[in-house]
Write a protein that holds these residues in place. Structure first.
Motif: not given
Ligand code: URA
Length: 195
Positions: A1-28
């Motif tokens: 999150a800290e490395a993102a220097d724009s909201l677009d970069a932040l959105e990409a960082a969230v999309r690339g984040y795989t550690e949140c356990p909720l991600r496994q059960g979600a489509q998107n």
């Protein structure tokens, strides 16, 4: 999150984040909808079924009510609002997110605030309010009141108002009058902030 220097970069960082356990059960991964250069940010709780399918926040029934509410005070995601949530993946069965799940997402939410430096923030519902404000009152006490948010990376505290969640209003239509009163208060508040 800290490395993102724009909201677009932040959105990409969230999309690339795989550690949140909720991600496994979600489509998107559901991050933003609306105008990234807006001065007003709306923060809800978590994607539901419709949002999980669409990959966008607040697109189901409660999202439609949210849009109608904000339209009353001249705010819309097509013109002057950015919309996000404190959780980016749908919790199973729409249960409330737990503290660990919130902790996974919070740095991205804080970075959103830091990059955007919004003039005003609406916190939609008790989960978003208690995730970001130190006040631990229930949402019925906090609704319609102005707070200041002080999260990491903000150059100055941000003005925030808590609103009842549209999903709650759909379950309790008799409380829509409270939300109406809050919208009128919000309009005056936004004017006082020069928004
Ligand atoms: N409820 C929320 O809090 N957020 C959404 O995106 C959809 C429903």
């Amino acid at each position: 999150a800290e490395a993102a220097d724009s909201l677009d970069a932040l959105e990409a960082a969230v999309r690339g984040y795989t550690e949140c356990p909720l991600r496994q059960g979600a489509q998107n991964t559901v991050v933003f909808d609306g105008v990234k250069s807006a001065r007003v940010l709306v923060i809800g709780e978590a994607p539901g079924r419709d949002e999980d399918l669409a990959g966008k926040p607040f697109v189901g029934r409660s999202g439609q009510l949210l849009d109608r509410m904000f339209a009353e005070i001249g705010l819309s995601r097509t013109k002057n609002l950015l919309i996000t949530n404190v959780i980016y993946w749908r919790p199973p069965g729409n249960r409330n997110p737990d503290p660990a799940e919130l902790a996974h997402c919070l740095p991205f939410v804080e970075r959103t605030l830091a990059l955007m430096q919004p003039q005003a923030v609406f916190l939609i519902g008790g989960v978003a309010a208690s995730a970001l404000l130190p006040a631990k009152d229930g949402v019925l006490k906090m609704r319609g009141r102005a707070f200041t948010l002080e999260t990491r990376g903000l150059t100055k505290p941000v003005n925030a108002m808590v609103m009842l969640h549209p999903a709650y209003l759909l379950r309790r239509p008799q409380d829509k009058r409270l939300a109406w009163a809050d919208l009128i208060a919000a309009e005056t508040w936004l004017k006082s902030l020069g928004v």
